[in-house]
Design an enzyme around this catalytic site. Structure first.
Site, short mmCIF file in Angstrom:
data_model
loop_
_atom_site.label_atom_id
_atom_site.label_comp_id
_atom_site.label_asym_id
_atom_site.label_seq_id
_atom_site.Cartn_x
_atom_site.Cartn_y
_atom_site.Cartn_z
N ARG A 175 0.89 -1.32 -0.11
CA ARG A 175 -0.02 -0.01 0.05
C ARG A 175 0.85 1.17 0.01
NH1 ARG A 175 -3.37 -3.06 3.68
NH2 ARG A 175 -5.43 -3.53 2.36
N ALA A 176 2.02 1.12 0.57
CA ALA A 176 2.97 2.41 0.66
C ALA A 176 3.16 2.64 -0.76
CB ALA A 176 4.20 2.14 1.45
#
Length: 505
Positions: free
Chosen positions: A372-373
């Site tokens: 997700r980063a």
């Protein structure tokens, strides 16, 4: 004599008198405006005037009533607190304001979480951003704010109507409404949040009628959740599904329904009252702390002066405040236009594979878990480039690392002070002297290499000429291999977020 005059009173005069009386009873603010209307009607009915004069008096009465209705609608549409404090007049918090602007451009970012203590302008910034969002176009009489082109999805009612041969979306009537702003209270129930059956209408019609909830009204608008860390687990799970899927599924009271819900989520919380759940915090693109940036004495004085002299409605208290508000309104108009163009520009904006690789390497160096980063980092970079109206470059990637990757670093190490650093090792001893034969061989090899360089054409220059649009990628990483920030700006940002207790995991 008086009885005959009373019987000659026209019916439209009685209706106008009744409307004027109702308007004056509903609110004392409309009493002075109702008196000339009644006096005009009495003069038209009691005196023996021609039909033309009575018609003219009726038109004047209708115009007066219309003015009162417009005034009442303006007052009812006005927020009880007046206009919110402008975003550009907030002192400091540049990273949070920038993150809010980017999230208003790219709905795929999910939203922004702001942590901070009491009185750090968290809710003020959320409400100020709502003033910058342009109105939206929806299908007329749509309870779910459906886009006329169906870009964000359709509800089950609209899908069923289209499948049964209803009017196509392109031919349906539309309307423009202000951007919704929905606040979720802490004690909200599930039926009020996702919707439920309207019992009264269901009894009248004899069939189940669905009453939309807060999430239906927040679609394509702003969904503001204050003290999100204090929400019960059931409500937090519902919000988690909305952020993940972008749809709301209702299965209750004999209703099976699915409708889109893709709002701009702005959540605030005070870390002293309890931490936010990690599984919810990780699904929102940006999480920043309002306590990270400490204001100096001059900035605090400027902030207090701007708040004291600000008036939410009416004239400002000083000439300087009036000038500052006028400049802020002009700035808001420019930002509204920029947001509109950026939303259209971002549709065709892509991140190059080399740029994605850079963001992935930065996420690995920072020790981020999952993907997700880097996914959110790509969306942040696209939004930053769209706001400027250009392709993604190195500055956008660096901003994405600072906002989306650095707060998600699980073991970001602090850089050591210069005094604590070990002295550099001594230089290695020089190599032993080679004999003359080896030196002659090396010189011959160097001459051969130089001849080859002269004869062969430079392929790199030809490639640069053939592909001038090379994606811009920063030359250096912002994190070291051991998750230590190397960029000075990132070092300062990470230290502020760590002290503000809002960025670390």
């Amino acid at each position: 004599m008086m009885d005959r005059r009373i019987h000659r009173v026209p019916r439209w005069a009685v209706v106008c008198l009744a409307l004027a009386g109702i308007a004056s009873v509903q609110s004392f603010a409309f009493m002075p405006a109702a008196r000339p209307v009644a006096q005009t009607l009495l003069r038209a009915t009691v005196s023996d005037e021609t039909a033309e004069d009575r018609a003219r008096a009726a038109m004047e009465a209708e115009e007066s009533l219309a003015d009162m209705e417009r005034l009442k609608s303006d007052i009812s549409s006005m927020d009880l607190g007046g206009r919110p404090f402008p975003l550009s007049m907030i002192i400091g918090q540049d990273s949070i304001k920038q993150a809010l602007l980017l999230s208003s451009i790219n709905y795929r970012m999910g939203g922004v979480v702001i942590s901070g203590g009491k009185g750090t302008a968290k809710s003020v910034m959320a409400r100020a951003l709502h003033q910058l969002l342009p109105p939206i176009e929806v299908l007329k009489d749509s309870a779910f704010n459906i886009d006329p082109e169906g870009e964000f999805g359709l509800d089950d009612f609209t899908k069923t109507d289209l499948e049964s041969g209803g009017v196509p979306l392109a031919e349906r009537e539309t309307e423009v409404i202000p951007c919704p702003f929905v606040q979720v209270p802490l004690n909200v129930m599930e039926d009020r949040l996702i919707g439920s059956a309207d019992l009264e209408e269901s009894v009248k019609t004899g069939k189940t009628v669905f009453s939309p909830g807060l999430l239906a009204k927040a679609h394509r608008g702003v969904l503001y959740v204050d003290d999100i860390n204090l929400l019960d687990e059931e409500t937090a799970n519902i919000l988690l599904n909305v952020v993940n899927e972008g749809f709301v599924t209702v299965e209750r009271e004999g209703i099976s329904l699915r409708y889109p819900c893709k709002p701009l989520l702005i959540a605030t919380f005070n870390p002293d009252e309890g931490e936010l759940r990690d599984h919810l915090l990780d699904r929102i693109s940006i999480a920043l702390s309002a306590d990270a940036e400490v204001l100096d004495i001059s900035q605090r004085v400027e902030a207090v002066d701007s708040v004291i002299n600000f008036s939410s409605s009416g004239k400002q208290k000083t000439v300087e405040a009036e000038t500052a508000l006028k400049q802020a309104i002009d700035n808001e108009d420019d930002l509204k236009t920029a947001i509109i163009f950026a939303r259209e520009y971002i549709k065709d904006l892509k991140v190059a594979p080399s740029q994605i690789q850079y963001l992935c390497e930065e996420a690995i160096r920072a020790g981020c878990q999952g993907h997700r980063a880097e996914i959110f980092a790509c969306e942040v970079a696209r939004a930053a480039a769209a706001l400027e109206g250009r392709q993604v470059n190195g500055e956008d990637l660096r901003l994405a690392v600072k906002l989306a990757i650095a707060p998600r670093g699980t073991f970001v190490n602090e850089p050591m002070d210069e005094n604590d650093l070990m002295p550099p090792p001594p230089p290695p001893p020089p190599p032993p002297q080679m004999d003359e034969q080896n030196n002659d061989q090396d010189e011959d090899r160097e001459d051969e290499d130089e001849d080859e360089d002269i004869d062969e054409p430079d392929e790199d220059e030809d490639r640069e000429d053939e592909s001038p649009d090379v994606p811009d990628v920063p030359q250096e990483f912002m994190f070291d291999v051991d998750a230590t920030p190397m960029d000075p700006d990132l070092i300062e940002f990470a230290a502020r977020e760590r002290s503000g207790k809002g960025g670390g995991r």
